[in-house]
Scaffold this active site. Sequence first.
Site, PDB file in Angstrom:
ATOM      1  N   ASP A 139       0.920  -1.240   0.174  1.00 49.66           N
ATOM      2  CA  ASP A 139      -0.044  -0.111  -0.071  1.00 49.66           C
ATOM      3  C   ASP A 139       1.233   1.174   0.263  1.00 49.66           C
ATOM      4  O   ASP A 139       2.369   1.111  -0.269  1.00 49.66           O
ATOM      5  CB  ASP A 139      -0.503   0.310   1.566  1.00 49.66           C
ATOM      6  CG  ASP A 139      -2.437   1.117   1.160  1.00 49.66           C
ATOM      7  OD1 ASP A 139      -2.398   2.270   0.263  1.00 49.66           O
ATOM      8  OD2 ASP A 139      -2.880   0.845   1.721  1.00 49.66           O
ATOM      9  N   GLU A 150       3.053   4.894  -3.747  1.00 50.96           N
ATOM     10  CA  GLU A 150       2.737   6.295  -4.747  1.00 50.96           C
ATOM     11  C   GLU A 150       4.089   7.334  -5.032  1.00 50.96           C
ATOM     12  O   GLU A 150       4.010   7.378  -6.089  1.00 50.96           O
ATOM     13  CB  GLU A 150       1.632   7.374  -4.463  1.00 50.96           C
ATOM     14  CG  GLU A 150       0.330   6.957  -4.174  1.00 50.96           C
ATOM     15  CD  GLU A 150      -0.295   6.138  -3.649  1.00 50.96           C
ATOM     16  OE1 GLU A 150       0.385   5.339  -2.199  1.00 50.96           O
ATOM     17  OE2 GLU A 150      -0.796   5.050  -3.720  1.00 50.96           O
ATOM     18  N   ASP A 192      -8.783   4.138  -1.698  1.00 51.45           N
ATOM     19  CA  ASP A 192      -9.740   4.259  -0.591  1.00 51.45           C
ATOM     20  C   ASP A 192     -11.218   4.355  -0.950  1.00 51.45           C
ATOM     21  O   ASP A 192     -11.413   6.522  -0.724  1.00 51.45           O
ATOM     22  CB  ASP A 192      -8.906   5.584   0.167  1.00 51.45           C
ATOM     23  CG  ASP A 192      -8.018   4.526   1.227  1.00 51.45           C
ATOM     24  OD1 ASP A 192      -7.545   3.512   0.634  1.00 51.45           O
ATOM     25  OD2 ASP A 192      -6.867   5.254   1.785  1.00 51.45           O
TER      26      ASP A 192
END
Lengths: 608, 901
Positions: free
Chosen positions: B492, B495, B568
Amino acid sequence: YPLHPKDSIFGIAPEDEKYYKTSSDLVSCKDGSKKFTKAQLNDDFCDCPDGTDEPGGISYVQPMKLEVHDISLIALEIGLICDIVPEVVIANCCDGSDEYDGKVKCPNTCWEAGKVARDKLKKKITTYQEGIALRRQEIEQAKLSLAKDEAELSKLKNEEKILKGLVQQLRERKEEIEKAEEKERLLKERKEKERKEAEEKANEENNKAEQETNQEIGKAEEKTYSDEKATESLHDDEIGVLEDLPPDQDVADENDESAAEAEHGDSSGNERSLVNGVEENAAEAKEESSVLPDSGSKGNDISENTEGLSKEELGRLVASRWTGDNTAKQTEEVDDAKDRDHAEHEEMPGGTHDEEYDGYASETDNENERYDHDNDDVEDEIDDDFREDDHDDSSSSYISDSENELDLSDITTASNPSWLEKIQKTVQNILRAVNLFQTPVNQSESAHVRKEYDESSEKLSKIQSRISSLSQKLKYDFGPEKEFYSFYGRCFESKQNKYVYKVCPFKHASQEEGHSTTRLGRWDKFEDSYKVMIFSNGDKCWNGPDRSMKVKLRCGLKNEVADIDEPSRCEYVALLSTPALCREEKLKELEQKVESMNKEQPQSRDEL
Amino acid sequence: WKKDEFRNCNQTPFCKRARARKPGSCSLIARDVTISDGDLVAKLLPKNPANEEDRDEIKPLILSLSVYQDGILRLKIDEDPSLGPPKKRFEVPDVIVPEFSSKKLWLHRLSTETINGDAVPSSVVYLSNGYEAVLRHDPFEVYVREKGSGHRVISLNSHGLFDFEQLKSKGEGEDWEERFRGHTDRRPYGPQSISFDVSFYSADFVYGIPEHATSLSLKPTRGPGVEDSEPYRLFNLDVFEYIHDSPFGLYGSIPFMISHGKSLGTTGFFWLNAAEMQIDVMGAGWDAESGISLPSEKSRIDTFWMSEAGIVDAFFFVGPGPKDVVRQYTSVTGLPPMPQLFATAYHQCRWNYRDEEDVDHVDSKFDEHDIPYDVLWLDIEHTDGKRYFTWDKMLFPHPEEMQRKLAAKGRHMVTIVDPHIKRDESYHVHKEATQKGYYVKDANGNDFDGWCWPGSSSYPDILNPEIRSWWADRFSFENYVGTTPSLYIWNDMNEPSVFNGPELTMPRDSLHYGGVENRELHNAYGYYFHMATADGLVKRGEGKDRPFVLSRAFFAGSQRYGAVWTGDNSAEWDHLRVSVPMILTLGLTGMSFSGADVGGFFGNPEPELLVRWYQLGAFYPFFRGHAHQDTKRREPWLFGERNTELIRDAIHIRYMLLPYFYTLFREASTSGVPVVRPLWMEFPYEEATFSNDEAFMVGNSILVQGIYTEKAKHASVYLPGRQSWYDLRTGTSYKGGMTHKLRISEDSVPAFQRSGTIIPRKDRFRRSSTQMVNDPYTLVIALNSSRAAEGELYVDDGKSFDFEHGTYIHRRFVFSDGKLTSVNMAPTSPGKSRFSLEAVVERIILLGHPHGHKSALIEPTNHKVDVELGPLGLQWGGSSAVVTIRKPGVQIADDWTIKIL
């Protein structure tokens, strides 16, 4: 891959044998949907949606629905039904080991598992048997306490009525005396004034010219005026500021002026900072919008100004969006304050922050106070001496704040039947004695009246608060047999890791960590026919629901809280064992269960 | 959504500059066109430099055109390295698969041709059967045309918007810094952006360029009648509570666009560039005043591409069918591998399952409620203070035992490992990474220090192959203590998410391996983590166990390393709706294995929304329920008996269809064609499907229509094609080529089997997919109007790489003339081990077959079995009786024929 012997009868319960052993070759599905041939019985293909045709189960059976205590029953039922969904059938191996490893051979643990389940059941039954006795005692006790409380209440109500009358009489008397005293005072003052005026007049006539005199008087009057005003403005900034603003006010003498100025200076200072605040905000907004020419941000959008934050603060702040972590609380607050500055220009930046901060810092204290307050309930305030004792009580693990006892000691016990009469007598004496008015008022007598009034009214308010707390208590639902009566005023504690959990039925539930207390909920109600206690509206969870707690009750020999858990964020559950839940019906049920188990076990064993 | 935290185009100087340019402003022409090393090469330079100074200032660019098999044209434009630019511009390594270079066609010949009265001739090269690539010299333009007709297919710089900012040395007083919300980007190399226009001809719609929460067909962002809109942004960001229907960039970026039109078919354009990109889709008539008129004006779609840095490395795909384009694209960036079978089943996740007891409890509740599931996930709280690769010893004292308990039921566990490493001297990973100098550096050359879950954190410089290898080694059983072979990984925040960084990510002037700035690499950072983690799991399993890694960030090529999800999202109906175009878009751009959090990550779904989400999510390629920490518990059994039943039913459908899904994953891994597809991929000539993103195809056989509103009583469902469709649960048939207004029940979302197809199912329910291996099959045959149908089944061990050596079963089922035949499709070269599977076909269901037949003959065994009426699905009480071949008992792996008598 067929797992079971090719016995078409396999898995059929004795009572069902007739159903399958019809003379015809066709058997109906139990749901009536269709018929199947005997060759299709236990052929590892579900013809009937309800599984009638596969009583023995089909290959790769799966014991999905097993719970340990059910296993002995399952053992009976093996292969009896296409349970749940049609093709999913109960296990050949109770523990499902055939499925777990993909292997066919598995130990038959049904009997052992069943034995464990039975032993457990027996133990449970013993608990119930003992618990039921305890419960009966509890109920007896509850009845007595209830009667006692009710009796006390009615007695207190009576006393209240009488005492109220007396207090009323005393008050009237007291007022009369005060009136007389006031009258005397005024008379004295007038005389004094007249005397002074006479003196002044004499002076004037002797020493001054008329004009001067007039001026002098004028000045004096003004002085009084501005004095008043200064006081006023001290009381209220706003009015002060407003009234000071008109320019034609320079009449006041030096003292007044400087006082007023100080006052004015102060508030204009405030005002300035307020204005600055607004300007700053505006400037900030401008700055931002120059950086973000197109953001089109208005109002709240812009409010999260993070530029002033340190790198760490910013990181915490952003992280807290997801977590609502306490670590982020401070920055969050700063941010909040900023938000508000932007939104509500009236608020002073400094002030807002301080307030906010105070509020935060003192939260714990408030919390404790509120907690104590609630815990000890109103009557404890009547007698401060008892408060401390009560504190000690509430920190012990098995608590009873025994408010009844306390209160009785104060009012009922200390004052045996005669106390009211005594008061009555005293009052009558007083009334009679002071009946004849004397001027000037007799000092010692008036003091006596006052004292008597103060004492009686204090007593009255004690009685009244006791009445209100008693009637409050009696309003609660203590269960069909009042079996929860003794819970009132008690707290049950459980320590788990660093937390101490407190469950106080009819009051609240809380979680304590060191000196800080988090309220998990206020008493709400019983649910599920008195098997569950609900505490709701606890402290707010950041970004979540208000905290709440569900206390499940089960039969046990002692009142004990255990297994506190937070299965969903801010929704707590706990288990409270108590004899109050040891009900006879349930015992009967358990006894029947164990009986039926013992009866049927041997047969099913053969089948396996 | 915190809009202000993110830059819009106007706050992004390169985007603002590029958008302000007028068509025709590019004055470059192609010179010195030759063939060199099998490529066409040329120089690009201004036609009429304004004055002599400029002539010195502007150095010629080098252009090369290469042609690859299967109709792929590659265009590269970069600065001329021989002219001494200040720095080599970044070319993204490791994305193009090595095999691709072997598909290059060496150009030998170049023809010139004067087209449409141009003053200067153009260069033409062969591209593929029926297509040619053209380099127009003056003005410079590159396009693909059909050979015979000369019709343009796709072109670059037709509107003269091409611009290439060359690296310069900083002049006196020049300020290159950029500031945004208190962050300063030093930009030591100054402006270096690239932009150009790309036109798709005979296109009705364009699609692709994920990730945006928006419609499947991309709406125009500029042009007449378009309200002030941002371009589609490609910049990997951790966006808090993203909103649906926005061109704003989310967690991943794939700069690949597909156009589709009824007349010419499908084409694609891919720009391999990992810097921030902004893409405008121009509304028709945007160029009305430019005076530029292009041939085949009809239904052309112009697009405008802008990137902050890098080079032009662009690929043109000629199609002509939708599946061709996807195949062409995945031949460049790679095919999705076969996943673990368990990964295609249902996953149960939550932030967070608190402790071992909680895990045990949830696990047993699934059994208690007869709901199968395969994977239990642990989010960040399972670690010791967000130190990944560790366990919270209080909450998870026995992680191995916990995993073994799950594994005993054939279930797996996934733990999260994020790329931010807590800066804590006592944390071994940090210590080692610091000592070895493995962290990304800030602009000053110090270890970059940013804030994330653990607080102060640093980020491995995963661009470096050595560091990737080190990262991969973290996953060995020795290094990741407390893990067992049944544990897999979730990446997760890659980015990367940096809570106190500009736009919540890493500063653009941070430095990576080889002096590469984050601005150049940004969109591929998460890709490398996905890669290194997947490699780590392969290493861990000694090359015998397929990895499973879920990633949030992605880039072109991420499909090679595992699954992604849409991040999300929120528990809102609109988010349920937008999940479909998001997943379809990912599929079109190679990312076949994707899904959205069922139930919505933020917020508490109403039971109805949750149920509808399960019903739709059961058809997502990646099917996982997940929820935010602050939400109420929402495991399937928490909403009352009826809702539990509905959710169980939805999950059961997925498990029944697992053989079909697995076969589709196989198709994706060999062709790139995604598991779920837009309708137009299966029906490319039906305009009614082109912008339909409420329904989708699962493979070529099932159409699913989501229900996106509360208390819906009816739904309009367009069923494409001339053939009819059968309701998946009731068997009711519906005509194709029209919109049906259907009555909706709470039982399911509308789903249909296309006639002419055969779907393999497994109808027995187990705890998990791995328990179903030897279960018997059901074949559902939906006959078309000529009473024919076909379908496939692929089976392997679901776990290892043995299938790469032919150890698998691949059958083709053909039904025609009243006969069902099973044909082998797997290669049967001797010496190769065959995958053995003891599973039979227990039931064959025929939809659209007349009743009245009593038996069927099975060959080669020559035995007869019963034909009767039976239910379509045993658990669906209301379904009507359908023709059923009872207990044919044939082995799924064998050749056989079943003839209806």
